[in-house]
Design a protein around this motif. Structure first.
Motif, PDB file in Angstrom:
ATOM      1  N   LEU A   1     -15.931  -5.915  -1.802  1.00 33.63           N
ATOM      2  CA  LEU A   1     -16.755  -6.331  -2.931  1.00 33.63           C
ATOM      3  C   LEU A   1     -16.630  -7.832  -3.163  1.00 33.63           C
ATOM      4  O   LEU A   1     -17.630  -8.523  -3.391  1.00 33.63           O
ATOM      5  CB  LEU A   1     -16.342  -5.560  -4.189  1.00 33.63           C
ATOM      6  CG  LEU A   1     -17.203  -5.773  -5.444  1.00 33.63           C
ATOM      7  CD1 LEU A   1     -18.625  -5.283  -5.210  1.00 33.63           C
ATOM      8  CD2 LEU A   1     -16.596  -5.052  -6.632  1.00 33.63           C
ATOM      9  N   ALA A   2     -15.407  -8.358  -3.100  1.00 30.02           N
ATOM     10  CA  ALA A   2     -15.200  -9.798  -3.258  1.00 30.02           C
ATOM     11  C   ALA A   2     -15.888 -10.571  -2.142  1.00 30.02           C
ATOM     12  O   ALA A   2     -16.501 -11.627  -2.377  1.00 30.02           O
ATOM     13  CB  ALA A   2     -13.706 -10.112  -3.275  1.00 30.02           C
ATOM     14  N   LEU A   3     -15.817 -10.042  -0.928  1.00 29.57           N
ATOM     15  CA  LEU A   3     -16.460 -10.684   0.221  1.00 29.57           C
ATOM     16  C   LEU A   3     -17.972 -10.716   0.033  1.00 29.57           C
ATOM     17  O   LEU A   3     -18.624 -11.748   0.241  1.00 29.57           O
ATOM     18  CB  LEU A   3     -16.091  -9.917   1.494  1.00 29.57           C
ATOM     19  CG  LEU A   3     -16.469 -10.530   2.835  1.00 29.57           C
ATOM     20  CD1 LEU A   3     -15.751 -11.847   3.047  1.00 29.57           C
ATOM     21  CD2 LEU A   3     -16.136  -9.564   3.967  1.00 29.57           C
ATOM     22  N   THR A   4     -18.537  -9.586  -0.404  1.00 28.83           N
ATOM     23  CA  THR A   4     -19.983  -9.507  -0.606  1.00 28.83           C
ATOM     24  C   THR A   4     -20.440 -10.408  -1.748  1.00 28.83           C
ATOM     25  O   THR A   4     -21.424 -11.135  -1.628  1.00 28.83           O
ATOM     26  CB  THR A   4     -20.396  -8.050  -0.893  1.00 28.83           C
ATOM     27  OG1 THR A   4     -19.978  -7.225   0.192  1.00 28.83           O
ATOM     28  CG2 THR A   4     -21.906  -7.933  -1.038  1.00 28.83           C
ATOM     29  N   HIS A   5     -19.721 -10.363  -2.868  1.00 28.81           N
ATOM     30  CA  HIS A   5     -20.088 -11.218  -3.999  1.00 28.81           C
ATOM     31  C   HIS A   5     -19.928 -12.692  -3.659  1.00 28.81           C
ATOM     32  O   HIS A   5     -20.700 -13.532  -4.136  1.00 28.81           O
ATOM     33  CB  HIS A   5     -19.246 -10.857  -5.225  1.00 28.81           C
ATOM     34  CG  HIS A   5     -19.738  -9.650  -5.948  1.00 28.81           C
ATOM     35  ND1 HIS A   5     -19.266  -9.281  -7.188  1.00 28.81           N
ATOM     36  CD2 HIS A   5     -20.667  -8.726  -5.611  1.00 28.81           C
ATOM     37  CE1 HIS A   5     -19.884  -8.176  -7.583  1.00 28.81           C
ATOM     38  NE2 HIS A   5     -20.730  -7.819  -6.629  1.00 28.81           N
ATOM     39  N   GLY A   6     -18.923 -13.014  -2.843  1.00 26.85           N
ATOM     40  CA  GLY A   6     -18.765 -14.397  -2.411  1.00 26.85           C
ATOM     41  C   GLY A   6     -19.940 -14.861  -1.584  1.00 26.85           C
ATOM     42  O   GLY A   6     -20.412 -15.995  -1.725  1.00 26.85           O
ATOM     43  N   ALA A   7     -20.435 -13.983  -0.714  1.00 30.24           N
ATOM     44  CA  ALA A   7     -21.577 -14.324   0.135  1.00 30.24           C
ATOM     45  C   ALA A   7     -22.864 -14.448  -0.677  1.00 30.24           C
ATOM     46  O   ALA A   7     -23.702 -15.312  -0.407  1.00 30.24           O
ATOM     47  CB  ALA A   7     -21.743 -13.270   1.226  1.00 30.24           C
TER      48      ALA A   7
ATOM     49  N   LEU B   1      -9.909 -16.303  -1.172  1.00 35.81           N
ATOM     50  CA  LEU B   1     -10.107 -16.981   0.111  1.00 35.81           C
ATOM     51  C   LEU B   1     -11.216 -16.312   0.914  1.00 35.81           C
ATOM     52  O   LEU B   1     -12.035 -16.994   1.545  1.00 35.81           O
ATOM     53  CB  LEU B   1      -8.799 -16.979   0.905  1.00 35.81           C
ATOM     54  CG  LEU B   1      -7.687 -17.892   0.372  1.00 35.81           C
ATOM     55  CD1 LEU B   1      -6.414 -17.709   1.187  1.00 35.81           C
ATOM     56  CD2 LEU B   1      -8.127 -19.353   0.398  1.00 35.81           C
ATOM     57  N   LEU B   2     -11.269 -14.969   0.871  1.00 36.58           N
ATOM     58  CA  LEU B   2     -12.344 -14.263   1.575  1.00 36.58           C
ATOM     59  C   LEU B   2     -13.697 -14.583   0.952  1.00 36.58           C
ATOM     60  O   LEU B   2     -14.692 -14.782   1.666  1.00 36.58           O
ATOM     61  CB  LEU B   2     -12.094 -12.753   1.546  1.00 36.58           C
ATOM     62  CG  LEU B   2     -10.982 -12.241   2.457  1.00 36.58           C
ATOM     63  CD1 LEU B   2     -10.742 -10.753   2.219  1.00 36.58           C
ATOM     64  CD2 LEU B   2     -11.324 -12.489   3.925  1.00 36.58           C
ATOM     65  N   ALA B   3     -13.750 -14.618  -0.387  1.00 37.44           N
ATOM     66  CA  ALA B   3     -15.009 -14.950  -1.057  1.00 37.44           C
ATOM     67  C   ALA B   3     -15.440 -16.378  -0.723  1.00 37.44           C
ATOM     68  O   ALA B   3     -16.625 -16.657  -0.533  1.00 37.44           O
ATOM     69  CB  ALA B   3     -14.853 -14.784  -2.574  1.00 37.44           C
ATOM     70  N   ARG B   4     -14.479 -17.275  -0.646  1.00 37.03           N
ATOM     71  CA  ARG B   4     -14.781 -18.681  -0.349  1.00 37.03           C
ATOM     72  C   ARG B   4     -15.272 -18.856   1.088  1.00 37.03           C
ATOM     73  O   ARG B   4     -16.121 -19.710   1.364  1.00 37.03           O
ATOM     74  CB  ARG B   4     -13.532 -19.526  -0.584  1.00 37.03           C
ATOM     75  CG  ARG B   4     -13.784 -21.018  -0.580  1.00 37.03           C
ATOM     76  CD  ARG B   4     -12.513 -21.780  -0.899  1.00 37.03           C
ATOM     77  NE  ARG B   4     -12.755 -23.213  -0.872  1.00 37.03           N
ATOM     78  CZ  ARG B   4     -13.143 -23.943  -1.906  1.00 37.03           C
ATOM     79  NH1 ARG B   4     -13.332 -23.354  -3.073  1.00 37.03           N
ATOM     80  NH2 ARG B   4     -13.345 -25.242  -1.805  1.00 37.03           N
ATOM     81  N   LEU B   5     -14.726 -18.047   1.995  1.00 34.31           N
ATOM     82  CA  LEU B   5     -15.091 -18.143   3.413  1.00 34.31           C
ATOM     83  C   LEU B   5     -16.040 -17.021   3.838  1.00 34.31           C
ATOM     84  O   LEU B   5     -16.140 -16.703   5.019  1.00 34.31           O
ATOM     85  CB  LEU B   5     -13.823 -18.087   4.278  1.00 34.31           C
ATOM     86  CG  LEU B   5     -12.787 -19.184   4.024  1.00 34.31           C
ATOM     87  CD1 LEU B   5     -11.520 -18.896   4.809  1.00 34.31           C
ATOM     88  CD2 LEU B   5     -13.336 -20.552   4.399  1.00 34.31           C
ATOM     89  N   ALA B   6     -16.726 -16.418   2.859  1.00 32.96           N
ATOM     90  CA  ALA B   6     -17.503 -15.199   3.116  1.00 32.96           C
ATOM     91  C   ALA B   6     -18.489 -15.356   4.266  1.00 32.96           C
ATOM     92  O   ALA B   6     -18.601 -14.475   5.123  1.00 32.96           O
ATOM     93  CB  ALA B   6     -18.240 -14.781   1.847  1.00 32.96           C
TER      94      ALA B   6
END
Length: 202
Positions: A26-32, A165-170
């Motif tokens: 979810l964090a990865l998707t929202h970051g992207a 970090l995952l959201a920032r580098l999504a």
């Protein structure tokens, strides 16, 4: 909590936080979709949810230890078996495929926070996992409240940093995760199984 136990816990928590789960994805998707700054709301909601689940697990463990002191040994071995089972499940799991939900752009900060919180708190497997994982590091001779604060703060802090970090580098991480997710699952599954075998005897 003894320093050497906390260091082992820190290493284990860091490895677990890197394992793909509902809140990580979810964090990865929202970051992207929304950018890493707005994804902080999602990540904060997940951290609060994790702390609540750890509190529930610690309350259950505390009640069991008060009723029957040798329960900690039983919890450690049962928890170790459960971690090995989770590792085998993750080893066989297919790679991650992220599918953005239609209409996600435009979410308010409160909505993103609640999505992160509900994603964490509504997962019964997470409660079972904490019930299996936390007893491996509990010292019954020390204050359970102090140990709860240390373990909850450590877990929430590491999870927050990893998800941010995952959201920032999504945009960079997402293609790799989808392409290499199967191998990554095997690596994480092996980590779970190794912890399940090693921790009860530590």
């Amino acid at each position: 909590m003894a320093l050497h136990s906390w260091l082992i816990y820190l290493v284990a928590v860091t490895g677990l936080s890197l394992t793909p789960g509902p809140n990580t994805l979810l964090a990865l998707t929202h970051g992207a979709l929304h950018g890493h700054r707005r994804a902080l709301c999602t990540i904060a909601g997940g951290a609060v949810g994790f702390i609540a689940l750890i509190a529930l697990s610690m309350l259950g463990i505390s009640a069991l230890l008060k009723a029957w002191a040798p329960a900690l040994t039983l919890l450690k071995w049962a928890g170790g078996a459960y971690l090995v089972w989770l590792g085998l499940q993750l080893w066989r799991a297919p790679g991650v495929q992220l599918q953005p939900t239609p209409g996600m752009p435009g979410l308010r900060a409160t909505r993103m926070f609640s999505q992160g919180f509900l994603s964490a708190i509504s997962n019964p497997k997470a409660l079972l996992f904490y019930g299996a994982f936390l007893p491996q590091f509990i010292d019954p001779a020390r204050s359970l409240l102090t140990q709860f604060v240390v373990m909850a703060a450590t877990f929430a802090g590491i999870e927050f940093v990893v998800e941010y970090l995952l959201a920032r580098l999504a945009h960079r991480v997402r293609p790799w995760l989808e392409r290499s997710g199967r191998r990554f699952n095997k690596l994480c599954g092996g980590l779970f199984a190794a912890m399940g075998i090693a921790l009860p005897t530590t």
